[in-house]
Design a protein around this motif. Structure first.
Motif, short mmCIF file in Angstrom:
data_model
loop_
_atom_site.label_atom_id
_atom_site.label_comp_id
_atom_site.label_asym_id
_atom_site.label_seq_id
_atom_site.Cartn_x
_atom_site.Cartn_y
_atom_site.Cartn_z
N PHE A 15 -55.57 3.02 49.29
CA PHE A 15 -54.50 3.66 48.54
C PHE A 15 -54.09 2.50 47.32
CE2 PHE A 15 -53.64 5.70 52.38
CZ PHE A 15 -53.42 7.14 51.98
N GLU A 16 -54.17 3.04 46.22
CA GLU A 16 -54.27 2.23 45.00
C GLU A 16 -53.02 2.44 43.99
OE1 GLU A 16 -58.80 1.34 44.32
OE2 GLU A 16 -57.81 2.57 43.01
N THR A 17 -52.39 1.58 43.55
CA THR A 17 -51.07 1.76 42.44
C THR A 17 -51.51 1.55 41.12
OG1 THR A 17 -48.74 1.39 42.23
CG2 THR A 17 -49.94 -0.62 42.96
N SER A 18 -51.12 2.26 40.10
CA SER A 18 -51.35 1.80 38.97
C SER A 18 -50.33 0.90 38.21
CB SER A 18 -51.51 3.33 38.12
OG SER A 18 -50.28 3.75 37.90
N THR A 30 -54.57 1.77 31.69
CA THR A 30 -54.02 1.95 33.11
C THR A 30 -55.02 1.24 34.00
OG1 THR A 30 -53.01 4.10 32.36
CG2 THR A 30 -53.58 3.70 34.90
N TRP A 32 -55.74 0.02 37.84
CA TRP A 32 -55.55 0.30 39.52
C TRP A 32 -55.86 -0.98 40.35
CZ3 TRP A 32 -53.32 5.00 40.75
CH2 TRP A 32 -53.44 5.92 39.94
N TYR A 35 -53.12 -1.08 47.30
CA TYR A 35 -51.72 -1.48 47.71
C TYR A 35 -52.00 -1.62 49.36
CZ TYR A 35 -47.61 -0.22 49.70
OH TYR A 35 -46.19 0.01 50.25
N SER A 74 -43.96 4.03 51.95
CA SER A 74 -43.84 3.78 50.91
C SER A 74 -45.00 4.23 49.80
CB SER A 74 -43.35 2.48 50.40
OG SER A 74 -44.46 1.67 50.80
N ILE A 75 -45.92 4.72 50.31
CA ILE A 75 -46.91 5.60 49.43
C ILE A 75 -46.42 6.75 48.85
CG2 ILE A 75 -49.24 6.64 49.50
CD1 ILE A 75 -49.71 4.79 51.86
N HIS A 76 -46.64 7.10 47.83
CA HIS A 76 -46.04 8.07 46.85
C HIS A 76 -46.94 8.88 46.02
CE1 HIS A 76 -45.72 5.74 43.20
NE2 HIS A 76 -45.36 4.55 44.07
N MET A 79 -49.62 7.38 43.18
CA MET A 79 -50.69 6.53 43.69
C MET A 79 -51.83 7.34 44.12
SD MET A 79 -49.04 4.00 46.60
CE MET A 79 -47.86 3.03 46.35
N ARG A 80 -53.12 6.80 44.31
CA ARG A 80 -54.11 7.60 44.51
C ARG A 80 -54.91 6.93 45.67
NH1 ARG A 80 -58.52 5.72 39.51
NH2 ARG A 80 -58.79 3.52 40.63
#
Length: 114
Positions: A15-18, A30, A32, A35, A74-76, A79-80
């Motif tokens: 899982f990655e956050t930007s 942007t 990435w 996470y 906390s993954i939302h 994210m991707r």
């Protein structure tokens, strides 16, 4: 009645956050960053192809199940996920019935050919 969900966490999903940054020209980019990487069950649901404005667009839909813990909760949806080298857009998580053991996401992989 036993309502346990059988989950086989055989896949690895990242899982990655930007984050938005500025490049040397002052343009927003942007980026990435990782996470969390965890074991998951990735199940393909469907795939479609269509042509829009002369461009072929394909979509593959997946369900991703992961074990629930404080970091995973906390993954939302902003994210991707990256699975098997493919980038997947995820929807907000859904809790599965039971004792809050697993979290489920819907995911879409989009690609276009010109």
């Amino acid at each position: 009645m036993d309502k346990r969900i059988k989950v086989r966490l055989r896949d690895r999903v990242r899982f990655e956050t930007s984050a938005e940054t500025e490049n040397e020209y002052g343009e927003k980019e942007t980026t990435w960053s990782e996470y969390l990487t965890c074991s998951a069950e990735v199940m393909p649901l469907s795939a479609t192809e269509r042509v829009v404005s002369g461009q072929e667009i394909s979509e593959a839909h997946y369900t991703i199940r992961i074990r629930s813990n404080s970091a995973n909760r906390s993954i939302h949806g902003l994210m991707r996920a990256v699975f098997d080298g493919q980038v997947l857009d995820i929807s907000p998580p859904q809790k599965l019935s039971g004792r809050n053991q697993y979290i489920e996401f819907r995911a879409v992989q989009r690609s276009s050919d010109q």
